[in-house]
Design a protein around this motif. Structure first.
Motif, mmCIF file in Angstrom:
data_model
loop_
_atom_site.group_PDB
_atom_site.id
_atom_site.type_symbol
_atom_site.label_atom_id
_atom_site.label_comp_id
_atom_site.label_asym_id
_atom_site.label_seq_id
_atom_site.Cartn_x
_atom_site.Cartn_y
_atom_site.Cartn_z
ATOM 1 N N PRO A 398 0.824 -1.211 0.000
ATOM 2 C CA PRO A 398 0.000 0.000 0.000
ATOM 3 C C PRO A 398 0.853 1.254 0.000
ATOM 4 C CG PRO A 398 -0.048 -1.062 2.156
ATOM 5 C CD PRO A 398 0.673 -1.985 1.239
ATOM 6 N N ARG A 687 -9.928 4.588 -7.795
ATOM 7 C CA ARG A 687 -10.534 3.888 -6.685
ATOM 8 C C ARG A 687 -11.013 4.858 -5.614
ATOM 9 N NH1 ARG A 687 -9.924 -1.202 -5.684
ATOM 10 N NH2 ARG A 687 -10.292 -1.969 -3.586
ATOM 11 N N ASP A 688 -10.141 5.804 -5.278
ATOM 12 C CA ASP A 688 -10.525 6.803 -4.276
ATOM 13 C C ASP A 688 -11.746 7.573 -4.746
ATOM 14 O OD1 ASP A 688 -8.213 5.956 -3.190
ATOM 15 O OD2 ASP A 688 -7.175 7.889 -3.233
ATOM 16 N N THR A 691 -14.828 5.542 -4.595
ATOM 17 C CA THR A 691 -15.265 5.429 -3.213
ATOM 18 C C THR A 691 -16.053 6.671 -2.795
ATOM 19 O OG1 THR A 691 -13.316 4.132 -2.724
ATOM 20 C CG2 THR A 691 -14.456 5.087 -0.853
ATOM 21 N N ILE A 780 -18.778 0.292 -9.702
ATOM 22 C CA ILE A 780 -18.816 -1.068 -9.182
ATOM 23 C C ILE A 780 -17.538 -1.817 -9.525
ATOM 24 C CG2 ILE A 780 -20.078 -3.227 -9.238
ATOM 25 C CD1 ILE A 780 -22.492 -1.314 -10.135
ATOM 26 N N LEU A 783 -14.630 -0.840 -7.393
ATOM 27 C CA LEU A 783 -14.652 -1.232 -5.992
ATOM 28 C C LEU A 783 -14.525 -2.740 -5.788
ATOM 29 C CD1 LEU A 783 -17.348 1.212 -4.737
ATOM 30 C CD2 LEU A 783 -14.888 1.348 -4.462
ATOM 31 N N LYS A 784 -14.940 -3.487 -6.786
ATOM 32 C CA LYS A 784 -14.899 -4.932 -6.626
ATOM 33 C C LYS A 784 -13.504 -5.504 -6.801
ATOM 34 C CE LYS A 784 -18.208 -7.456 -6.080
ATOM 35 N NZ LYS A 784 -18.624 -7.984 -4.774
ATOM 36 N N ARG A 786 -9.375 -5.714 -6.400
ATOM 37 C CA ARG A 786 -8.339 -5.366 -5.457
ATOM 38 C C ARG A 786 -7.371 -4.437 -6.181
ATOM 39 N NH1 ARG A 786 -4.972 -10.260 -3.272
ATOM 40 N NH2 ARG A 786 -4.371 -10.180 -5.441
#
Lengths: 787, 251
Positions: A398, A687-688, A691, A780, A783-784, A786
């Motif tokens: 990360p 991704r952020d 979200t 979607i 978020l699904k 990784r």
């Protein structure tokens, strides 16, 4: 097609936005390179051919008058291959559509056409033939400016009488590729003509029968040029020799060389900026590509693809981009190059200025583009190669963040969480942020560096014509005139004020360095001609000694307080040692000024005049010109106003093209950089952002987060861009610091403003392009998976 | 295990005596995966009562996530109608769906989806900043047992801790419904139980209607009702008379 090759194409296609943006930046660099270097080669090749075919001379000398028999002695100087003696004289010319007199440089040509040094190229009509009337060949650009052609007649005042001259042909000569009238600072083809006339007729009209006042030489390849010039000067000295000069200092050649030099210099430096920026962009995009494809790389390695295969695969990505850029750059460069070359034909008069793009330039451009691509991609390629397969299968660790500088400084309370995201990620990717800021500021800097010349030119013209030369007309006499002449001129209709001046041709020497020029004697109280530094400061004439151009002092290696050797090349030809009382950094020429009183005393002469500066009232000007047109003692009238207007016309037309290139390429670079930065942050932050959308942020709100980052980077880049622009302007000014002119470093607010606006436009365009991508963000899917 | 008809499902919800939070009728969703149409949902009917704790079970591709995404306003069905209380989600505009998510729904995902550049508290503040009657972010974090780690960045937290931050973020807006897609999927047992305890506590103490998707049948016993999805349909509904506390679960 091999599967890896197919993957390569698909990867490029998937990243077509960033790939196109980088290709455009590379292409711009290549286009500028091709443009300037091909222009250079076009001019260079044309010049070489012209000089060779039309036998441009190696040494040039003027004198008062020598008998023809001296020609044989000149020819006997060791190293001299060919000699051509001539009669040359500037005379006033009356053309119907010009109120004031133009100046004609009358040059003698043989009665029968034969090969000679500084030959003439006949564009139209025929060579002169003996007959009742005086037949002449006229320089093509002058004829074109007046709509004259073979069959038309013009009138010249030659040797005190007005003579009709019948134009039979339009001509060009390598000696006057660039024509500028003596005393002028700008070319003006409407008011300066080169006129070729049969030698015996011209000599007769000027009472020069059996003599010559001008000689040009061709040297043998092994000749010692300096020695030839020295011996020629010795031979000509008793005949009023004005000092021989090598080709290097011949006016037309000098201007041309100056321009070629500029093209050569900038053709090799400016494109580098683009390629460096492109390399940085490639580095960023490819690093991202490799980190996204981490798992794919591991898979490929696990299957058995070698490191070499993968290195070639990823290097291929940058090479494909570079190839696209090169294709665009070569096409654009050749197109603009041809345009620019034809633009040069406005300033430089060649029989045929053909655009020439040497294959070498194409190869060089391709090589440079490929080098930039490989350089930019190499870090990413190495990373792909180094990844051990097992490790690469695992996701990347990360990203580690910390509080930003602003927050550590205690300003955190001011920031909303959304702003913190922006500030922290900018700081975490400091290297990339820096590259982006650098790239955008490079765009702004290039824009300023490429367009400020108009400001400098304006400032220079303003200084020259509104402060230094406040006269409307400069009247020159064939022979020094008695002091009473000034009263006669003052008494002419339309004259408000007239001020006399005295000039003599001279050779300036300090130790072993030497320059030819003019020693100008002015009245200390002169109002129409003042000495002004390039910063606009008036410099008073010293009571004793000379005030000289700082550039000439630099060339001669002389400092104030030292003595300048002045060899006067007229009259009794005294050799003087004059103290340098001061220097002045004028934007044009290499002048040496002295007070008129001191000059008269040094020359041991009465207060004679070489000419006068005249202030006219607009209403009376036409009558003034009509009277002067037919005054035998007047050699020419130079008009300041007209010179500026005609030059500005030309500038408008030509600088416009150059400005367009510059603005276009600068916008491309800024757009390319901002767009890539935006695409990368969009990819990394998808991704952020998804979200945030899921949590309930509106589209506008997440767009603000992403575009806010761009805005910060763009605004951050602007001050650097402005500073960089100043620096580029400074470099350009240094590069063009020549004896002919020195452009002042003036950048007007409008130039800075244009650069800022262009950068903002580029930023808004790339913002809009990325915003469109943002609209299509798949919440979607993001978020699904990784990360 | 008792299989029932969808109409019975309704009555079961009504039996609890409250106004339904969701009313779903004839919900169908067809995706195009490239050339192939995929029927994710084939006519689902469902009522969800207030304060209910629902666990949705089912194999991959049974339509669990699609159902949850449509209920959460992240996706739109091909056919059928969905009501959130009085509002028909299937007729809502993009803007209305955003507002719905913003004020009514809390989401928790398998992969936490925290913003890595924000600390635990800031991740929660992200939500409390934009909603009308939020909790105090610190309270939300204390509720999930993270009162001590407010200023840590995601990279400094364990997986379970990150998931609890995600839950705190989801509940901090005082949502009407909490939708969790595999909240324990990436966690080990003990951590998973801590996370489930947090969800249980929120449902009990605040009364947030909660729906959890899971692969893990062991979780089912903590629910009021268990929906088993298969092939895009609700294949089975189980009503637990007694909910087991999360603490007692094991798998």
């Amino acid at each position: 097609m091999r599967p890896l090759t197919r993957k390569l194409w698909r990867d490029v296609l998937a990243q077509r936005g960033p790939a196109a943006a980088i290709a455009l930046v590379i292409g711009s660099g290549i286009a500028l390179y091709v443009l300037m270097v091909s222009c250079f080669w076009s001019l260079e090749r044309t010049r070489e051919t012209y000089y060779e075919r039309y036998r441009f001379a190696d040494v040039f000398a003027r004198l008062e008058r020598a008998p023809q028999r001296l020609e044989r002695e000149i020819a006997a100087i060791p190293g001299v291959a060919r000699v051509r003696t001539r009669v040359v004289r500037d005379v006033a010319l009356d053309v119907p559509d010009l109120e004031e007199a133009a100046t004609a440089r009358m040059i003698s040509i043989p009665a029968r056409r034969r090969p000679m040094l500084c030959d003439v190229f006949l564009r139209a009509g025929r060579y002169v033939e003996p007959g009742e009337t005086d037949e002449v060949l006229v320089s093509e650009e002058f004829a074109a400016a007046h709509g004259l052609g073979p069959g038309d007649t013009i009138h010249a005042v030659i040797g005190g009488s007005r003579r009709p001259l019948r134009i039979v042909g339009l001509a060009l000569t390598p000696e006057y590729v660039y024509t500028i009238r003596p005393g002028d600072v700008l070319p003006d083809s409407r008011r300066f003509a080169i006129v070729f006339m049969e030698r015996r007729r011209l000599a007769a009209a000027l009472s020069m029968e059996g003599g010559f006042n001008d000689v040009v030489l061709r040297l043998s390849p092994t000749a010692d040029r300096k020695e030839v010039i020295r011996r020629l000067d010795d031979l000509l000295e008793p005949y009023g020799g004005r000092g021989a000069i090598p080709r290097r200092l011949q006016m037309s050649h000098w201007y041309l060389e100056n321009e070629l030099d500029g093209l050569r210099k900038f053709g090799r430096t400016i494109p580098v900026v683009f390629l460096v920026v492109a390399a940085f962009l490639l580095h960023v995009v490819m690093s991202r590509l490799v980190s996204v494809q981490r798992e794919q790389i591991a898979q490929l390695k696990a299957i058995g693809y070698s490191n070499r295969d993968l290195a070639l695969h990823y290097a291929g990505w940058s090479l494909v981009v570079a190839a696209l850029g090169a294709a665009f750059g070569l096409a654009a460069g050749a197109w603009f190059g041809a345009k620019m070359t034809s633009m040069y034909a406005e300033f430089f008069h060649f029989p045929l200025l053909e655009y020439h793009l040497p294959p070498r330039v194409i190869v060089e451009a391709l090589a440079v583009g490929a080098a930039a691509a490989l350089l930019g991609g190499q870090a990413a390629v190495r990373r792909a190669v180094r990844l051990p397969p097992a490790e690469a299968m695992r996701p990347e660790p990360p990203r580690v963040y910390r509080r930003s500088v602003l927050e550590r400084a205690g300003l955190g309370g001011w920031l909303s969480p959304a702003t913190r995201i922006t500030v922290r990620s900018l700081e975490r990717t400091l290297g990339r942020t820096t590259i982006t800021v650098f790239g955008i500021s490079a765009g702004a800097a290039l824009l300023i560096g490429g367009t400020f010349t108009l400001d400098g030119m304006d400032a220079m013209l303003d200084l020259q014509f509104n402060v230094a030369q406040r006269y409307d007309a400069l009247v020159t006499f064939y022979l020094p005139a008695s002091p009473r002449a000034i009263e006669e001129i003052a008494g002419l209709p339309g004259v408000i004020r007239a001020e006399g001046f005295r000039t003599v041709a001279a050779r300036f020497r300090h130790r072993h360095r030497l320059r030819h020029g003019v020693l100008t004697g002015l009245e200390p109280g002169a109002r129409l001609r003042q000495i002004v530094s390039s910063r606009g400061r008036r410099v008073p004439l010293p009571a004793r000694g000379v005030l000289m151009s700082a550039k000439l002092a630099e060339v001669l290696g002389i400092r104030p307080g030292e003595a300048l050797e002045v060899e006067v090349l007229e009259g009794r030809r005294p050799r003087l040692r004059l103290p340098v009382a001061g220097l002045v950094d004028e934007p044009l020429g290499t002048e040496v000024y002295i007070s008129r009183d001191e000059l008269h005393a040094l020359l041991d002469e009465p207060r004679v005049l070489s000419g006068a500066h005249v202030l006219l009232d607009a209403a009376g000007a036409p009558r003034f010109h009509r009277r002067l047109k037919n005054t035998p003692m007047v050699a020419g009238v130079v008009l300041s106003e007209a010179a500026i207007r005609s030059f500005e016309d030309t500038l408008e037309r030509t600088v416009g093209i150059v400005r367009t290139f510059n603005v276009m390429f600068a916008v491309i670079i800024a757009f390319g950089v901002v767009y890539n930065a935006a695409r990368i942050s969009l990819a990394e932050r998808a991704r952020d952002l998804a979200t945030l959308r899921v949590i309930g942020f509106r589209r506008r709100e997440i767009a603000e987060i992403l575009l806010g980052e761009l805005a910060i980077v763009t605004l951050l880049a602007i001050p650097f861009g402005l500073a960089g622009g100043w620096l580029m302007a400074w470099i350009v000014v240094r590069a063009y610091d020549t004896e002919l002119f020195r452009m002042p470093l003036v950048i007007l607010p409008r130039t800075y403003a244009t650069a800022v606006i262009a950068v903002l436009v580029a930023a808004v365009l790339s913002g809009a392009a990325v915003r469109r991508k943002l609209q299509r963000l798949d919440l979607i899917a993001v978020l699904k998976t990784r990360e | 295990m008792t299989a029932r008809q969808p109409s019975d499902t309704n009555s079961a919800a009504n039996a609890t005596g409250s106004v339904p939070v969701f009313r779903v009728r004839g919900l169908t969703k067809v995706y195009r995966m490239g050339e192939v149409p995929v029927h994710a949902l084939r006519g689902v009917d469902l009522d969800v009562a207030e304060r209910e704790f629902i666990v949705i079970l089912g194999p991959s591709g049974s339509g669990k996530s699609t159902l949850l995404n449509i209920l959460g306003g992240l996706d739109v069905p091909t056919e059928g109608r969905v009501f959130y209380r009085e509002q028909e989600l299937t007729r809502a505009s993009e803007r209305e769906l955003t507002a719905y998510r913003r004020h009514a729904v809390g989401f928790v995902f398998q992969f936490y989806n925290l913003i890595p550049s924000l600390t635990a508290r800031e991740n929660v503040e992200l939500v409390t900043d934009i909603t009308e009657r939020p909790m105090d972010p610190d309270d939300a974090l204390r509720l999930v047992g993270l009162g001590e780690r407010l200023d840590h960045f995601p990279a400094q937290l364990s997986g379970g801790e990150q998931q609890r931050v995600a839950i705190a973020r989801a509940i901090a807006k005082n949502p009407d419904v909490l939708l969790c897609d595999e909240p324990t999927g990436a966690l080990d047992i003990s951590t998973g139980i801590v996370v489930l305890e947090a969800l249980e506590r929120i449902n009990r103490e605040i009364g947030t209607t909660t729906m959890i998707i899971t692969h893990n049948a062991a979780i089912a016993s903590m629910a009021d009702r268990v929906l088993r999805l298969a092939d895009g349909r609700i294949a089975e509904v189980i009503v637990n008379a007694d909910r087991r506390p999360a603490r007692e679960l094991s798998w």
